[in-house]
Design an enzyme around this catalytic site. Structure first.
Site, PDB file in Angstrom:
ATOM      1  N   CYS A 153       0.867  -1.181   0.000  1.00 45.25           N
ATOM      2  CA  CYS A 153       0.000   0.000   0.000  1.00 45.25           C
ATOM      3  C   CYS A 153       0.904   1.232   0.000  1.00 45.25           C
ATOM      4  O   CYS A 153       1.639   1.465   0.971  1.00 45.25           O
ATOM      5  CB  CYS A 153      -0.906  -0.001   1.233  1.00 45.25           C
ATOM      6  SG  CYS A 153      -1.911   1.494   1.401  1.00 45.25           S
ATOM      7  N   GLY A 154       0.866   2.010  -1.077  1.00 48.32           N
ATOM      8  CA  GLY A 154       1.756   3.152  -1.220  1.00 48.32           C
ATOM      9  C   GLY A 154       1.485   4.261  -0.230  1.00 48.32           C
ATOM     10  O   GLY A 154       2.393   4.760   0.450  1.00 48.32           O
ATOM     11  N   CYS A 169      -5.407   6.108  -3.647  1.00 49.57           N
ATOM     12  CA  CYS A 169      -4.690   4.826  -3.625  1.00 49.57           C
ATOM     13  C   CYS A 169      -3.294   5.059  -4.181  1.00 49.57           C
ATOM     14  O   CYS A 169      -3.142   5.402  -5.351  1.00 49.57           O
ATOM     15  CB  CYS A 169      -5.429   3.776  -4.442  1.00 49.57           C
ATOM     16  SG  CYS A 169      -4.524   2.199  -4.582  1.00 49.57           S
ATOM     17  N   THR A 173      -0.519   2.977  -4.702  1.00 48.09           N
ATOM     18  CA  THR A 173      -0.060   2.087  -5.771  1.00 48.09           C
ATOM     19  C   THR A 173      -0.893   2.291  -7.028  1.00 48.09           C
ATOM     20  O   THR A 173      -0.419   2.087  -8.146  1.00 48.09           O
ATOM     21  CB  THR A 173      -0.117   0.613  -5.332  1.00 48.09           C
ATOM     22  OG1 THR A 173      -1.437   0.296  -4.867  1.00 48.09           O
ATOM     23  CG2 THR A 173       0.902   0.323  -4.234  1.00 48.09           C
TER      24      THR A 173
END
Length: 261
Positions: free
Chosen positions: A76-77, A200, A202
């Site tokens: 999870c970026g 989000c 990623t």
């Protein structure tokens, strides 16, 4: 047990974070993680992270990430960026950090109130007539749409996430609209959350690389507007794909609390 937790958000992508360096929480307690992420019966979050003791030389900590459904997930970026900010809050790091997540080692830098997180290199982008698919630490389906603000992300995202060829394993689904120049608007349906999230990490990384790969942009820096705020992705194209990929944006502590488990 009374559990101390912290709530962080990165462009509206929100997380429960627990300092688990003493191993007070079992990584197998998926029911607890799901309850803590529940917005009606728990704290409420898109995911939960444990910050744990480093296992490898040169690391400052380990990142363990769980989706809102309680299951351990892929990278999870935005979560990684928030965990770096949390590590700085704890005094584990100052302006630079190195940590290991489920997809390998990451480097990060805190500068001017923003967290720059280095993502994994991407060597393959699958191009189809209607979409692209790539893995930026998590799998992502990327498709262009018109009138993104009015688009039915919930139903269309769920349909694509559960349909062929993804089925049970699923994919995150990103809907993209070009605004101008190197600026794109993105809305994302996230697997594990099973809903649209405000941002989000990623996903926007996947979008930036996809837009360059399809010549929607020729710069090595892409600005992304998400419903939760603005992010930037920089990268270096190579004959083998993309390297030196950085996800850049804010990461903020919302509050600290205690909850009975």
């Amino acid at each position: 047990m009374i559990l101390t937790f912290y709530k962080y958000q990165g462009t509206g992508n929100d997380f429960v974070i627990i300092d688990n360096r003493d191993g007070i929480v079992s990584k197998n307690n998926t029911k607890l993680f799901a309850r803590l992420c529940d917005r009606k019966f728990g704290i409420g979050a898109d995911g939960l992270m444990l910050l744990e003791q480093p296992q490898n030389d040169g690391d400052d900590f380990v990142m363990v990430y769980f989706n809102a459904d309680g299951n351990e997930s892929s990278m999870c970026g935005n979560g990684g960026r928030c965990l770096v900010a949390f590590a700085a809050f704890l005094g584990i790091v100052e302006d630079k950090a190195t940590f290991t997540a489920i997809d390998g080692k990451h480097h990060a830098e805190i500068k001017d109130g923003l967290v720059r997180l280095q993502m994994q290199d991407v060597q393959e982008i699958e191009k189809y007539e209607s979409h692209l698919f790539l893995d930026t630490g998590s799998p992502h389906h990327v498709t262009m749409v018109e009138r993104l603000a009015e688009f039915d992300v919930q139903n269309m995202g769920r349909s694509i996430r559960n349909g062929a060829p993804y089925f049970e394993s699923g994919s995150n689904v990103n809907f993209v609209e070009k605004k101008n120049g190197n600026l794109f608007a993105v809305r994302t349906y996230e697997r594990g959350v099973e809903d649209e999230t405000l941002s989000c990490g990623t996903g926007v990384t996947a979008v930036a690389l996809s837009m360059h790969a399809t010549q929607q942009v020729d710069q090595e820096e892409v600005d992304i507007d998400t419903p939760g705020g603005a992010l930037k992705v920089t990268f270096k194209p190579t004959p083998e794909g993309y390297k030196d990929i950085f996800l850049i944006g804010p990461a903020e502590q919302v509050f600290k609390g205690e909850i009975e488990c």
